[in-house]
Design a protein around this motif. Structure first.
Motif, PDB file in Angstrom:
ATOM      1  N   GLY A  23       0.810  -1.224   0.000  1.00 28.47           N
ATOM      2  CA  GLY A  23       0.000   0.000   0.000  1.00 28.47           C
ATOM      3  C   GLY A  23       0.842   1.271   0.000  1.00 28.47           C
ATOM      4  N   LEU A  26       2.626   1.965  -3.364  1.00 28.94           N
ATOM      5  CA  LEU A  26       1.787   2.524  -4.424  1.00 28.94           C
ATOM      6  C   LEU A  26       1.553   4.012  -4.184  1.00 28.94           C
ATOM      7  CD1 LEU A  26       0.062   2.318  -6.966  1.00 28.94           C
ATOM      8  CD2 LEU A  26      -1.857   1.583  -5.511  1.00 28.94           C
ATOM      9  N   THR A  27       1.285   4.374  -2.930  1.00 30.01           N
ATOM     10  CA  THR A  27       1.091   5.790  -2.603  1.00 30.01           C
ATOM     11  C   THR A  27       2.337   6.594  -2.940  1.00 30.01           C
ATOM     12  OG1 THR A  27      -0.479   5.272  -0.841  1.00 30.01           O
ATOM     13  CG2 THR A  27       0.602   7.420  -0.739  1.00 30.01           C
ATOM     14  N   MET A  30       2.606   7.126  -6.704  1.00 32.56           N
ATOM     15  CA  MET A  30       1.658   8.136  -7.170  1.00 32.56           C
ATOM     16  C   MET A  30       2.113   9.534  -6.756  1.00 32.56           C
ATOM     17  SD  MET A  30      -1.919   6.072  -6.401  1.00 32.56           S
ATOM     18  CE  MET A  30      -2.980   7.443  -6.833  1.00 32.56           C
ATOM     19  N   LYS A 284       1.361  13.522   1.269  1.00 26.14           N
ATOM     20  CA  LYS A 284       1.194  12.112   1.608  1.00 26.14           C
ATOM     21  C   LYS A 284      -0.225  11.837   2.081  1.00 26.14           C
ATOM     22  CE  LYS A 284       5.928  10.798   2.871  1.00 26.14           C
ATOM     23  NZ  LYS A 284       6.814  10.391   4.010  1.00 26.14           N
ATOM     24  N   MET A 287      -2.603  11.985  -0.956  1.00 25.86           N
ATOM     25  CA  MET A 287      -2.425  10.875  -1.885  1.00 25.86           C
ATOM     26  C   MET A 287      -2.793   9.543  -1.260  1.00 25.86           C
ATOM     27  SD  MET A 287      -1.830  10.620  -5.065  1.00 25.86           S
ATOM     28  CE  MET A 287      -0.947  12.147  -5.450  1.00 25.86           C
ATOM     29  N   HIS A 288      -2.544   9.387   0.043  1.00 29.93           N
ATOM     30  CA  HIS A 288      -2.962   8.161   0.721  1.00 29.93           C
ATOM     31  C   HIS A 288      -4.474   7.989   0.607  1.00 29.93           C
ATOM     32  CE1 HIS A 288      -3.068   4.987   3.765  1.00 29.93           C
ATOM     33  NE2 HIS A 288      -4.046   5.658   4.355  1.00 29.93           N
ATOM     34  N   ARG A 290      -6.348   9.389  -1.738  1.00 24.49           N
ATOM     35  CA  ARG A 290      -6.689   9.253  -3.157  1.00 24.49           C
ATOM     36  C   ARG A 290      -6.418   7.861  -3.696  1.00 24.49           C
ATOM     37  NH1 ARG A 290     -10.204  12.211  -6.069  1.00 24.49           N
ATOM     38  NH2 ARG A 290      -9.828  11.950  -8.308  1.00 24.49           N
ATOM     39  N   THR A 291      -5.391   7.219  -3.172  1.00 26.28           N
ATOM     40  CA  THR A 291      -5.010   5.899  -3.682  1.00 26.28           C
ATOM     41  C   THR A 291      -6.169   4.924  -3.597  1.00 26.28           C
ATOM     42  OG1 THR A 291      -2.710   6.246  -3.020  1.00 26.28           O
ATOM     43  CG2 THR A 291      -3.393   3.988  -3.403  1.00 26.28           C
ATOM     44  N   SER A 292      -6.835   4.859  -2.454  1.00 28.45           N
ATOM     45  CA  SER A 292      -7.939   3.903  -2.299  1.00 28.45           C
ATOM     46  C   SER A 292      -9.110   4.267  -3.203  1.00 28.45           C
ATOM     47  CB  SER A 292      -8.387   3.845  -0.838  1.00 28.45           C
ATOM     48  OG  SER A 292      -8.966   5.066  -0.431  1.00 28.45           O
ATOM     49  N   GLU A 294      -8.945   5.711  -6.239  1.00 27.62           N
ATOM     50  CA  GLU A 294      -8.651   5.328  -7.620  1.00 27.62           C
ATOM     51  C   GLU A 294      -8.605   3.815  -7.801  1.00 27.62           C
ATOM     52  OE1 GLU A 294      -5.346   7.478  -9.212  1.00 27.62           O
ATOM     53  OE2 GLU A 294      -6.231   9.426  -8.755  1.00 27.62           O
ATOM     54  N   VAL A 295      -8.096   3.092  -6.795  1.00 25.98           N
ATOM     55  CA  VAL A 295      -8.094   1.634  -6.876  1.00 25.98           C
ATOM     56  C   VAL A 295      -9.521   1.105  -6.879  1.00 25.98           C
ATOM     57  CG1 VAL A 295      -7.541  -0.479  -5.601  1.00 25.98           C
ATOM     58  CG2 VAL A 295      -5.796   1.292  -5.901  1.00 25.98           C
TER      59      VAL A 295
END
Length: 379
Positions: A23, A26-27, A30, A284, A287-288, A290-292, A294-295
């Motif tokens: 996890g 990936l963050t 990105m 951070k 983006m943390h 945002r990562t979930s 977009e996934v």
């Protein structure tokens, strides 16, 4: 003492453990790929734009650190002070401290009356948003001071006037024959004037910053106002302001409210290292989150998506005209009784909408109980 079974714990941490876990990696990827994306962070009294790739940020202040906020809020606090003194007397009727508190307000009123001049508002406060309205502001302030001073003097002679029934009937919400402009109305007017300046300046600053709205990352960070308030889009006026200023160009789902994230102050902008570290932490965090998002959009592509739609006023009563006192007072009551609401929410959506309609011209925003009142005739 219980400890997770080690093999299960190893699998758990393989995804969500330290910086080498799936996890966080990936963050981090990105973050690097979008390091040049602009980041806008709004804290309790300041807003900062970080252009990206380590470029120097830009800062604008609002609320307590800006001109005129304390002056106008001091006036709006007079009716609140009267209410709080009355509540104290109600709870402890044999304690005469309420008289001392009322008497303590009188010297403040005298000093503010002496300081309240057109020159003070024009030269000391000196706000574009108030240009040409200084005389009217002076008259409104003098009216409020005189009405409050008179009521205090009468209440010191007749304690029954500090009963809430009497205050409502003669000070907070009286008929025009008793008090031409109620103190409830004055509270709304002063809140409105203060927020016109904030929304105008932040709006002009954002429009002049050359922001790429489609790529903008936005955080509303830390505590805003009361600890319980402003923790959602609909209860935090900054969300609506930024989105409306973008004219809808900023995707609303790129703005996150992070009430537990650190805030910042103007002083931190003098410490380059601290500021760089703060920007990294904000990026951070964004983006943390945002990562979930977009996934999820790809992981559950065969199922209905969650579509975020901005809720701007959260059922604040609509104001149907300058004389709609019922709606204005209903908004005041809502912000005081609903702990989720920032106090400014009683006027924010109304002012933001007016500025959007008139091209961000603050002098043209019609404020109930200010624009439609000739205070000079009430002196």
């Amino acid at each position: 003492m219980y400890q997770p079974q080690s093999d299960f714990a190893g699998l758990f941490h393989a995804f969500t453990g330290g910086p080498d876990a799936i996890g966080p990696q990936l963050t981090a990827m990105m973050l690097e790929q979008r390091a040049d994306s602009p980041l806008l962070v709004s804290a309790a009294s300041d807003i900062a734009l970080f252009p990206g790739r380590g470029a120097a940020p830009r800062l604008e202040s609002f609320r307590k650190s800006t001109r005129g906020f304390i002056e106008l809020t001091a006036v709006s606090h007079l009716p609140l002070a009267m209410a709080y003194v009355a509540r104290r007397r109600e709870l402890a009727p044999d304690d005469l401290a309420w008289r001392t508190q009322l008497q303590g307000l009188l010297p403040h009123i005298t000093r503010v009356r002496a300081a309240n001049t057109e020159g003070m508002w024009r030269q000391h406060v000196n706000l574009d948003a108030f240009a040409g309205q200084e005389a009217k502001i002076v008259a409104m302030v003098n009216y409020t001071l005189s009405a409050t001073e008179s009521y205090i003097q009468r209440a010191l002679a007749d304690a029954s006037l500090m009963d809430f029934d009497a205050l409502v009937a003669q000070y907070f919400d009286p008929p025009a024959a008793v008090l031409p402009v109620s103190m409830n109305a004055i509270m709304f007017a002063t809140f409105g004037l203060a927020y016109v300046d904030i929304a105008y300046r932040i709006g002009a600053w954002l429009r002049g910053s050359g922001i790429d709205w489609a790529r903008l990352m936005v955080l509303v960070s830390g505590q805003s106002g009361r600890p319980t308030a402003g923790v959602t889009w609909s209860s935090n006026s900054m969300c609506n302001l930024v989105w409306r200023v973008s004219d809808g160009q900023m995707p609303a789902d790129r703005l996150y409210v992070a009430p537990h994230a650190p805030g910042f102050t103007v002083d931190q902008f003098n410490d380059t290292a601290a500021l760089a570290s703060l920007e990294v932490s904000y990026r951070k965090l964004w983006m943390h989150t945002r990562t979930s998002v977009e996934v999820s959009r790809q992981m559950f592509a065969n199922h209905p998506a969650y579509v975020f739609s901005p809720a701007t006023a959260q059922d604040m009563p609509p104001i149907h005209g300058l004389d709609d006192q019922a709606a204005c007072v209903a908004r005041l009551r809502r912000i005081m009784e609903d702990p989720q609401q920032l106090l400014v929410n009683c006027v924010a959506d109304y002012v933001i909408e007016a500025l959007q309609r008139n091209g961000n011209r603050p002098g043209e925003v019609a404020i109930p109980s200010f624009t439609n009142v000739d205070f000079s005739a009430l002196a």
